[in-house]
Motif scaffolding. Structure first.
Motif, PDB file in Angstrom:
ATOM      1  N   ALA A   6      82.745   8.377  33.721  1.00 26.17           N
ATOM      2  CA  ALA A   6      81.423   8.722  33.198  1.00 26.17           C
ATOM      3  C   ALA A   6      80.721   9.769  34.056  1.00 26.17           C
ATOM      4  O   ALA A   6      80.038  10.658  33.523  1.00 26.17           O
ATOM      5  CB  ALA A   6      80.574   7.464  33.092  1.00 26.17           C
ATOM      6  N   GLN A   7      80.883   9.710  35.367  1.00 26.41           N
ATOM      7  CA  GLN A   7      80.224  10.669  36.253  1.00 26.41           C
ATOM      8  C   GLN A   7      80.771  12.080  36.036  1.00 26.41           C
ATOM      9  O   GLN A   7      80.020  13.043  35.944  1.00 26.41           O
ATOM     10  CB  GLN A   7      80.372  10.268  37.716  1.00 26.41           C
ATOM     11  N   LEU A   8      82.090  12.206  35.933  1.00 27.48           N
ATOM     12  CA  LEU A   8      82.683  13.516  35.692  1.00 27.48           C
ATOM     13  C   LEU A   8      82.248  14.057  34.333  1.00 27.48           C
ATOM     14  O   LEU A   8      81.907  15.239  34.200  1.00 27.48           O
ATOM     15  CB  LEU A   8      84.213  13.464  35.788  1.00 27.48           C
ATOM     16  N   LYS A   9      82.213  13.215  33.325  1.00 24.59           N
ATOM     17  CA  LYS A   9      81.766  13.623  31.991  1.00 24.59           C
ATOM     18  C   LYS A   9      80.329  14.147  32.070  1.00 24.59           C
ATOM     19  O   LYS A   9      80.011  15.209  31.526  1.00 24.59           O
ATOM     20  CB  LYS A   9      81.858  12.450  31.018  1.00 24.59           C
ATOM     21  N   LEU A  10      79.465  13.428  32.787  1.00 28.23           N
ATOM     22  CA  LEU A  10      78.083  13.847  32.963  1.00 28.23           C
ATOM     23  C   LEU A  10      78.001  15.202  33.666  1.00 28.23           C
ATOM     24  O   LEU A  10      77.231  16.087  33.265  1.00 28.23           O
ATOM     25  CB  LEU A  10      77.322  12.788  33.762  1.00 28.23           C
ATOM     26  N   GLU A  11      78.800  15.395  34.698  1.00 28.39           N
ATOM     27  CA  GLU A  11      78.803  16.656  35.431  1.00 28.39           C
ATOM     28  C   GLU A  11      79.283  17.816  34.569  1.00 28.39           C
ATOM     29  O   GLU A  11      78.738  18.928  34.640  1.00 28.39           O
ATOM     30  CB  GLU A  11      79.664  16.519  36.687  1.00 28.39           C
ATOM     31  N   LEU A  12      80.286  17.581  33.744  1.00 31.40           N
ATOM     32  CA  LEU A  12      80.788  18.629  32.857  1.00 31.40           C
ATOM     33  C   LEU A  12      79.753  18.977  31.784  1.00 31.40           C
ATOM     34  O   LEU A  12      79.557  20.157  31.459  1.00 31.40           O
ATOM     35  CB  LEU A  12      82.108  18.211  32.227  1.00 31.40           C
ATOM     36  N   GLU A  13      79.106  17.961  31.244  1.00 32.57           N
ATOM     37  CA  GLU A  13      78.053  18.221  30.257  1.00 32.57           C
ATOM     38  C   GLU A  13      76.907  19.014  30.887  1.00 32.57           C
ATOM     39  O   GLU A  13      76.393  19.952  30.272  1.00 32.57           O
ATOM     40  CB  GLU A  13      77.538  16.895  29.684  1.00 32.57           C
ATOM     41  N   ALA A  14      76.529  18.662  32.106  1.00 31.85           N
ATOM     42  CA  ALA A  14      75.462  19.390  32.801  1.00 31.85           C
ATOM     43  C   ALA A  14      75.881  20.839  33.060  1.00 31.85           C
ATOM     44  O   ALA A  14      75.075  21.757  32.909  1.00 31.85           O
ATOM     45  CB  ALA A  14      75.107  18.690  34.111  1.00 31.85           C
ATOM     46  N   ALA A  15      77.132  21.039  33.438  1.00 31.88           N
ATOM     47  CA  ALA A  15      77.630  22.398  33.679  1.00 31.88           C
ATOM     48  C   ALA A  15      77.611  23.219  32.384  1.00 31.88           C
ATOM     49  O   ALA A  15      77.242  24.399  32.391  1.00 31.88           O
ATOM     50  CB  ALA A  15      79.034  22.358  34.275  1.00 31.88           C
ATOM     51  N   ALA A  16      77.987  22.595  31.285  1.00 33.33           N
ATOM     52  CA  ALA A  16      77.972  23.291  29.993  1.00 33.33           C
ATOM     53  C   ALA A  16      76.535  23.650  29.602  1.00 33.33           C
ATOM     54  O   ALA A  16      76.270  24.756  29.109  1.00 33.33           O
ATOM     55  CB  ALA A  16      78.632  22.437  28.915  1.00 33.33           C
ATOM     56  N   PHE A  17      75.595  22.745  29.842  1.00 34.30           N
ATOM     57  CA  PHE A  17      74.198  23.029  29.555  1.00 34.30           C
ATOM     58  C   PHE A  17      73.695  24.194  30.401  1.00 34.30           C
ATOM     59  O   PHE A  17      73.029  25.099  29.897  1.00 34.30           O
ATOM     60  CB  PHE A  17      73.333  21.788  29.814  1.00 34.30           C
ATOM     61  N   ARG A  19      75.399  26.598  31.636  1.00 40.25           N
ATOM     62  CA  ARG A  19      76.025  27.833  31.146  1.00 40.25           C
ATOM     63  C   ARG A  19      75.343  28.326  29.876  1.00 40.25           C
ATOM     64  O   ARG A  19      75.105  29.514  29.698  1.00 40.25           O
ATOM     65  CB  ARG A  19      77.522  27.597  30.915  1.00 40.25           C
ATOM     66  N   LEU A  20      75.009  27.402  28.970  1.00 36.08           N
ATOM     67  CA  LEU A  20      74.267  27.766  27.760  1.00 36.08           C
ATOM     68  C   LEU A  20      72.904  28.338  28.129  1.00 36.08           C
ATOM     69  O   LEU A  20      72.485  29.379  27.599  1.00 36.08           O
ATOM     70  CB  LEU A  20      74.092  26.540  26.859  1.00 36.08           C
ATOM     71  N   GLN A  21      72.233  27.698  29.061  1.00 34.48           N
ATOM     72  CA  GLN A  21      70.941  28.176  29.529  1.00 34.48           C
ATOM     73  C   GLN A  21      71.064  29.585  30.111  1.00 34.48           C
ATOM     74  O   GLN A  21      70.277  30.474  29.776  1.00 34.48           O
ATOM     75  CB  GLN A  21      70.388  27.202  30.573  1.00 34.48           C
ATOM     76  N   GLN A  22      72.043  29.812  30.946  1.00 30.38           N
ATOM     77  CA  GLN A  22      72.259  31.144  31.524  1.00 30.38           C
ATOM     78  C   GLN A  22      72.521  32.170  30.428  1.00 30.38           C
ATOM     79  O   GLN A  22      71.982  33.274  30.451  1.00 30.38           O
ATOM     80  CB  GLN A  22      73.429  31.127  32.496  1.00 30.38           C
ATOM     81  N   ASP A  27      71.866  36.357  29.875  1.00 32.90           N
ATOM     82  CA  ASP A  27      72.844  37.227  29.222  1.00 32.90           C
ATOM     83  C   ASP A  27      72.358  37.787  27.885  1.00 32.90           C
ATOM     84  O   ASP A  27      72.697  38.904  27.535  1.00 32.90           O
ATOM     85  CB  ASP A  27      74.165  36.485  29.002  1.00 32.90           C
ATOM     86  N   ARG A  28      71.587  36.993  27.123  1.00 35.29           N
ATOM     87  CA  ARG A  28      71.163  37.421  25.788  1.00 35.29           C
ATOM     88  C   ARG A  28      69.672  37.215  25.537  1.00 35.29           C
ATOM     89  O   ARG A  28      69.272  36.622  24.533  1.00 35.29           O
ATOM     90  CB  ARG A  28      71.971  36.666  24.723  1.00 35.29           C
ATOM     91  N   PRO A  29      68.824  37.734  26.408  1.00 40.95           N
ATOM     92  CA  PRO A  29      67.385  37.587  26.165  1.00 40.95           C
ATOM     93  C   PRO A  29      66.923  38.385  24.949  1.00 40.95           C
ATOM     94  O   PRO A  29      65.828  38.176  24.444  1.00 40.95           O
ATOM     95  CB  PRO A  29      66.751  38.114  27.454  1.00 40.95           C
ATOM     96  N   ASP A  30      67.792  39.286  24.461  1.00 40.31           N
ATOM     97  CA  ASP A  30      67.457  40.098  23.297  1.00 40.31           C
ATOM     98  C   ASP A  30      67.467  39.299  21.999  1.00 40.31           C
ATOM     99  O   ASP A  30      66.836  39.700  21.026  1.00 40.31           O
ATOM    100  CB  ASP A  30      68.438  41.261  23.181  1.00 40.31           C
ATOM    101  N   THR A  70      60.733  25.292  33.478  1.00 41.14           N
ATOM    102  CA  THR A  70      62.007  24.854  34.051  1.00 41.14           C
ATOM    103  C   THR A  70      63.168  25.493  33.299  1.00 41.14           C
ATOM    104  O   THR A  70      64.095  26.022  33.905  1.00 41.14           O
ATOM    105  CB  THR A  70      62.129  23.319  34.001  1.00 41.14           C
ATOM    106  N   PHE A  71      63.101  25.483  31.967  1.00 42.02           N
ATOM    107  CA  PHE A  71      64.206  26.027  31.177  1.00 42.02           C
ATOM    108  C   PHE A  71      64.286  27.547  31.286  1.00 42.02           C
ATOM    109  O   PHE A  71      65.360  28.102  31.504  1.00 42.02           O
ATOM    110  CB  PHE A  71      64.092  25.620  29.706  1.00 42.02           C
ATOM    111  N   TYR A  72      63.155  28.224  31.132  1.00 43.77           N
ATOM    112  CA  TYR A  72      63.139  29.689  31.143  1.00 43.77           C
ATOM    113  C   TYR A  72      63.249  30.276  32.547  1.00 43.77           C
ATOM    114  O   TYR A  72      63.557  31.448  32.707  1.00 43.77           O
ATOM    115  CB  TYR A  72      61.875  30.213  30.477  1.00 43.77           C
ATOM    116  N   GLY A  73      62.942  29.473  33.564  1.00 45.94           N
ATOM    117  CA  GLY A  73      62.981  29.974  34.935  1.00 45.94           C
ATOM    118  C   GLY A  73      61.758  30.798  35.294  1.00 45.94           C
ATOM    119  O   GLY A  73      61.743  31.497  36.313  1.00 45.94           O
ATOM    120  N   MET A  74      60.737  30.718  34.465  1.00 52.18           N
ATOM    121  CA  MET A  74      59.481  31.442  34.664  1.00 52.18           C
ATOM    122  C   MET A  74      58.478  30.875  33.672  1.00 52.18           C
ATOM    123  O   MET A  74      58.870  30.228  32.703  1.00 52.18           O
ATOM    124  CB  MET A  74      59.663  32.945  34.423  1.00 52.18           C
ATOM    125  N   PRO A  75      57.198  31.125  33.873  1.00 52.38           N
ATOM    126  CA  PRO A  75      56.229  30.691  32.856  1.00 52.38           C
ATOM    127  C   PRO A  75      56.583  31.300  31.492  1.00 52.38           C
ATOM    128  O   PRO A  75      57.001  32.459  31.402  1.00 52.38           O
ATOM    129  CB  PRO A  75      54.893  31.222  33.381  1.00 52.38           C
TER     130      PRO A  75
END
Length: 100
Positions: A6-17, A19-22, A27-30, A70-75
């Motif tokens: 379960a811990q590894l699954k949680l870590e992979l899901e967090a990593a995927a999130f 990456r999506l956020q990035q 990468d695609r603010p346009d 938190t999500f946008y990394g800025m106001p």
């Protein structure tokens, strides 16, 4: 496939999130939120709201503005000023139709 705990699954899901956020923030603010909503039914603001809801479920008080920052990394207002454009009448009409 290698079994995972379960811990590894949680870590992979967090990593995927993260990456999506990035991808969506750096990468695609346009890509406009309204276009994402019209195509997928969710956008960056939805993701920040889901983050806020998860925080609250974990007992962490977080406002909408705090979650967006938190999500946008800025106001959020700074993000809008830098990246958001006026939605076209067509995009607005599609949004209105799909969100009656």
């Amino acid at each position: 496939m290698t079994p995972m705990d379960a811990q590894l699954k949680l870590e992979l899901e967090a990593a995927a999130f993260r990456r999506l956020q990035q991808h969506l923030i750096q990468d695609r603010p346009d890509v406009q939120n309204i276009d994402m909503m019209n195509l997928t039914g969710f956008c960056r603001n939805c993701l920040s709201r889901w983050y806020q809801e998860a925080a609250q479920e974990a007992g962490v008080e977080m406002s909408k503005a705090e979650a967006r920052e938190t999500f946008y990394g800025m106001p959020f207002e700074r993000w809008k000023d830098a990246h958001q454009t006026e939605a076209s009448p067509d995009a607005q009409a599609k949004f209105a139709k799909s969100h009656d």
